[in-house]
Design an enzyme around this catalytic site. Structure first.
Site, mmCIF file in Angstrom:
data_model
loop_
_atom_site.group_PDB
_atom_site.id
_atom_site.type_symbol
_atom_site.label_atom_id
_atom_site.label_comp_id
_atom_site.label_asym_id
_atom_site.label_seq_id
_atom_site.Cartn_x
_atom_site.Cartn_y
_atom_site.Cartn_z
ATOM 1 N N HIS A 85 0.560 -0.856 -0.017
ATOM 2 C CA HIS A 85 -0.506 -0.110 -0.181
ATOM 3 C C HIS A 85 0.315 0.658 0.167
ATOM 4 O O HIS A 85 1.690 1.427 0.829
ATOM 5 C CB HIS A 85 -1.443 -0.413 1.124
ATOM 6 C CG HIS A 85 -2.078 1.503 1.657
ATOM 7 N ND1 HIS A 85 -3.010 1.350 0.589
ATOM 8 C CD2 HIS A 85 -1.755 2.363 2.191
ATOM 9 C CE1 HIS A 85 -3.451 2.367 1.069
ATOM 10 N NE2 HIS A 85 -2.791 3.467 1.537
ATOM 11 N N ASP A 164 -14.699 2.798 7.373
ATOM 12 C CA ASP A 164 -14.169 3.447 6.384
ATOM 13 C C ASP A 164 -14.224 4.228 5.332
ATOM 14 O O ASP A 164 -13.891 5.089 5.244
ATOM 15 C CB ASP A 164 -12.792 2.604 6.575
ATOM 16 C CG ASP A 164 -12.091 3.555 5.277
ATOM 17 O OD1 ASP A 164 -11.624 4.579 6.266
ATOM 18 O OD2 ASP A 164 -11.417 3.727 4.082
ATOM 19 N N ARG A 171 -14.360 13.111 6.011
ATOM 20 C CA ARG A 171 -13.215 13.323 6.653
ATOM 21 C C ARG A 171 -12.790 14.205 5.684
ATOM 22 O O ARG A 171 -12.233 15.770 5.586
ATOM 23 C CB ARG A 171 -11.516 12.442 7.201
ATOM 24 C CG ARG A 171 -11.958 11.473 8.317
ATOM 25 C CD ARG A 171 -10.853 11.031 8.507
ATOM 26 N NE ARG A 171 -10.287 10.568 8.270
ATOM 27 C CZ ARG A 171 -9.471 10.166 7.701
ATOM 28 N NH1 ARG A 171 -9.504 8.742 6.925
ATOM 29 N NH2 ARG A 171 -8.185 10.578 7.201
ATOM 30 N N SER A 186 -7.843 4.115 8.987
ATOM 31 C CA SER A 186 -8.813 4.360 7.489
ATOM 32 C C SER A 186 -7.818 2.351 6.353
ATOM 33 O O SER A 186 -8.093 1.809 5.657
ATOM 34 C CB SER A 186 -8.755 5.246 7.610
ATOM 35 O OG SER A 186 -9.285 5.399 5.372
ATOM 36 N N LYS A 190 -8.641 -1.575 5.785
ATOM 37 C CA LYS A 190 -9.174 -2.439 4.585
ATOM 38 C C LYS A 190 -7.944 -3.305 3.955
ATOM 39 O O LYS A 190 -8.374 -4.394 3.583
ATOM 40 C CB LYS A 190 -8.975 -1.145 3.638
ATOM 41 C CG LYS A 190 -10.587 -0.073 3.432
ATOM 42 C CD LYS A 190 -10.082 0.720 2.656
ATOM 43 C CE LYS A 190 -9.202 1.829 3.237
ATOM 44 N NZ LYS A 190 -9.096 2.922 3.081
HETATM 45 N N1 URA Z 1 -5.733 6.690 2.520
HETATM 46 C C1 URA Z 1 -6.894 6.287 3.160
HETATM 47 O O1 URA Z 1 -7.190 4.992 2.575
HETATM 48 N N2 URA Z 1 -7.375 6.852 3.746
HETATM 49 C C2 URA Z 1 -6.417 7.519 4.499
HETATM 50 O O2 URA Z 1 -7.758 8.214 5.665
HETATM 51 C C3 URA Z 1 -5.689 8.313 3.955
HETATM 52 C C4 URA Z 1 -5.111 7.675 3.113
#
Ligand code: URA
Length: 427
Positions: A85, A164, A171, A186, A190
Site C-alpha cells: 500500500h 471507512d 473527513r 483507515s 482495509k
Molecule cells: N488513504 C486511505 O485509505 N485512508 C486515509 O485516511 C488516507 C489515505
C-alpha cells in the site's frame, strides 16, 4: 448493545480522555448504521485530530471498522500472499510493475486499489487506460485469478470496511484527513479485512505526499506497522521520497507505458529501484526471500505475468495505448543542472491537464499528463524540451503551465547529491 450516546463520546474526546473499547465499538457501528449523524461524527473526527488517540484506542477503532464489513480469506490459495500500500504520490506507478513481479517470484498479490482524487493519481485510472481492461471483479473471480495468474489489480468491493468508506468521505470535506489515528486505521482496516498474509507499506514523504516531514511519516509508519503486527499480518514500511515525482511521467496511459518499460528490463532508475526494493520486502515478509526479483525483471517472467493479468481482466496488453489529442512543449529557460523538481507542482499540472478528477464522479482523460525530460541532477540546455504537456482539451494548457512555474530550479552546477529514493525502513 450498550447505552452510549454520541454527545457523551464526542465530549470525552473533546476533554482529552481515552475512549473506552465499548464507546469505540458503539460509535463506529452506530455511525455505519446511520444512528450517529454526519455532523456528530465530524465533531468526533475533529476532536480525534486535535487530541489524538493512544495505541489501544487506534487498534480498537481499526477493529471496529473491520467488523463493519466482510473479511476476505485467501487461505485456500496454494501460495502465500503479500500486498503493498502506498500512501499516495505523483508519478507513483509502482503497483503496475510490482504486482506481476512479485507474482513471478511465487507470491500471490491481491492488490485492491483505488481511483485518484486531487493531485495524486489512482492505480485504477492508470490501468483503465489499457483497452478493454476492467477493474470490477467478484470475490470469486479475484480468487480464481490469484490462483491461475498470481496477481490481481482490481477495485475494492463495497463489502470491505464500509465504515471507512463513509468516514473517509466525511473527513475529505471536514478538514480531518490528516490525523494519524484516522489515516492509520483507515488504511489498515482495509488491508486487514482484505486478508493478505504480508503487507509492505510505502509511506511517502515530501511536497507531493500527505506527510510533508519525516517525523510525522515515521510516526504514521510505526502506527501502521504496529496495527498490522497486532492483527497477525507480517507488516513492514519503507519511508520514500516524494519531494520529486517518480520516473519521468505523471498521467494515466503514459504511466502505463513507463511501467511496461520497467517490465521490459528498462525504465527509469528510481522506478526500478523502488519496485525491486518493495518486491524484496514483500517476498521476505511472505517467507520467499530465496528469489531475487531483479532476475525476474531481466528474464521477462514478470512481463509474462503482466500480460496474463491484463488478459484475465479482458484487456489487450499489446493494443496501442490512448494518446492525447494535443501536446505542448515547455523548453528549459537556461542551461545548467536541474536541482529541484517539485512533486506537488507536477501533480497539480497533470491534474489540471485532465489526468485526475475534481469530484469523485468526474471522468479522467486517458492520454493527459506531464512528461519531464530531466530529473534532479541531470543537465539541461536552454531551448531544449524540459516538460511536455498532454491533454485532449488545449484550454487546460495555461493553468498547467502556471502550476509548473516555480516548481523547479536550474543552477549553474549540481548542489550536492539528489535525495535518495528510500529514506528509512520501519519493521
Ligand atoms: N488513504 C486511505 O485509505 N485512508 C486515509 O485516511 C488516507 C489515505
Amino acid at each position: 448493545m450498550s447505552t452510549h450516546d454520541a454527545i457523551e463520546v464526542i465530549s470525552a474526546k473533546r476533554d482529552k480522555h481515552a475512549l473506552t473499547d465499548s464507546q469505540i465499538d458503539w460509535v463506529v457501528d452506530a455511525y455505519t448504521r446511520g444512528d450517529v449523524a454526519d455532523e456528530q461524527m465530524s465533531a468526533l473526527a475533529m476532536a480525534i485530530l486535535l487530541n489524538g488517540m493512544d495505541r489501544r484506542e487506534i487498534a480498537r477503532w481499526t477493529g471496529a471498522m473491520i467488523a463493519s464489513g466482510e473479511r476476505m480469506d485467501f487461505s485456500s490459495l496454494s501460495r502465500p500472499t503479500a500486498d503493498k500500500h502506498s500512501t499516495g504520490g505523483v508519478g507513483d506507478k509502482i503497483t503496475l510493475p510490482l504486482a506481476p513481479l512479485v507474482a513471478a517470484c511465487g507470491v500471490a498479490v491481491p492488490q485492491l486499489s483505488g481511483r485518484g482524487l486531487g493531485h495524486t493519481g489512482g492505480t485504477l485510472d492508470k490501468m483503465e487506460a489499457i483497452p478493454g481492461w476492467r477493474a470490477d471483479l467478484s470475490n470469486a473471480e479475484m480468487l480464481a485469478q490469484l490462483e491461475s495468474v498470481g496477481a490481481v489489480i482490481c477495485a475494492a468491493g463495497d463489502g470491505l470496511a464500509p465504515a471507512d468508506k463513509k468516514l473517509y468521505a466525511l473527513r475529505d470535506v471536514t478538514g480531518t484527513v490528516e490525523a494519524i489515528p484516522l489515516i492509520s486505521s483507515s488504511i489498515m482496516s482495509k488491508k486487514i479485512a482484505e486478508g493478505t498474509g504480508a503487507l509492505v507499506l510505502d509511506v511517502k514523504v515530501g511536497s507531493g505526499a500527505f506527510m510533508k516531514d519525516l517525523d510525522r511519516a515515521r510516526e504514521l509508519a510505526e502506527t501502521m506497522v504496529g496495527l498490522g503486527k497486532d492483527a497477525g499480518v507480517a507488516t513492514v514500511a519503507l519511508l520514500t521520497n516524494m519531494e520529486t515525482p517518480l520516473g519521468y511521467t505523471a498521467g494515466n496511459a503514459i504511466e502505463v507505458a513507463e511501467s511496461v518499460d520497467v517490465l521490459s528490463g528498462g525504465g527509469p532508475a528510481d522506478v526500478v529501484e523502488l519496485t525491486v526494493a518493495l518486491a524484496r520486502e514483500m517476498l521476505a515478509a511472505a517467507g520467499r526471500d530465496d528469489v531475487d526479483p531483479a532476475d525476474k525483471l531481466a528474464d521477462g517472467s514478470a512481463m509474462d505475468v503482466w500480460k496474463a493479468m491484463i488478459r484475465a481482466q479482458d484487456g489487450d496488453p499489446d493494443a496501442p495505448l490512448p494518446v492525447a489529442k494535443e501536446s505542448e512543449v515547455i523548453p528549459a529557460p537556461s542551461t545548467g543542472v536541474l536541482t529541484r523538481l517539485d512533486a506537488m507542482a507536477v501533480g497539480l499540472a497533470a491534474w489540471r491537464l485532465g489526468a485526475g478528477r475534481a469530484r469523485k464522479e468526474d471522468p479522467v482523460q486517458e492520454g493527459a499528463g506531464v512528461i519531464w525530460h530531466a530529473r534532479p541532477g541531470d543537465s539541461v540546455t536552454a531551448g531544449e524540451p524540459l516538460f511536455t504537456l498532454l491533454t485532449d482539451t488545449p484550454e487546460r494548457f495555461e493553468r498547467a503551465r502556471e502550476s509548473l512555474e516555480g516548481g523547479y530550479d536550474i543552477a549553474m552546477s549540481a548542489i550536492g547529491e539528489p535525495t535518495p529514493v528510500i529514506l528509512d525502513r520501519i519493521a
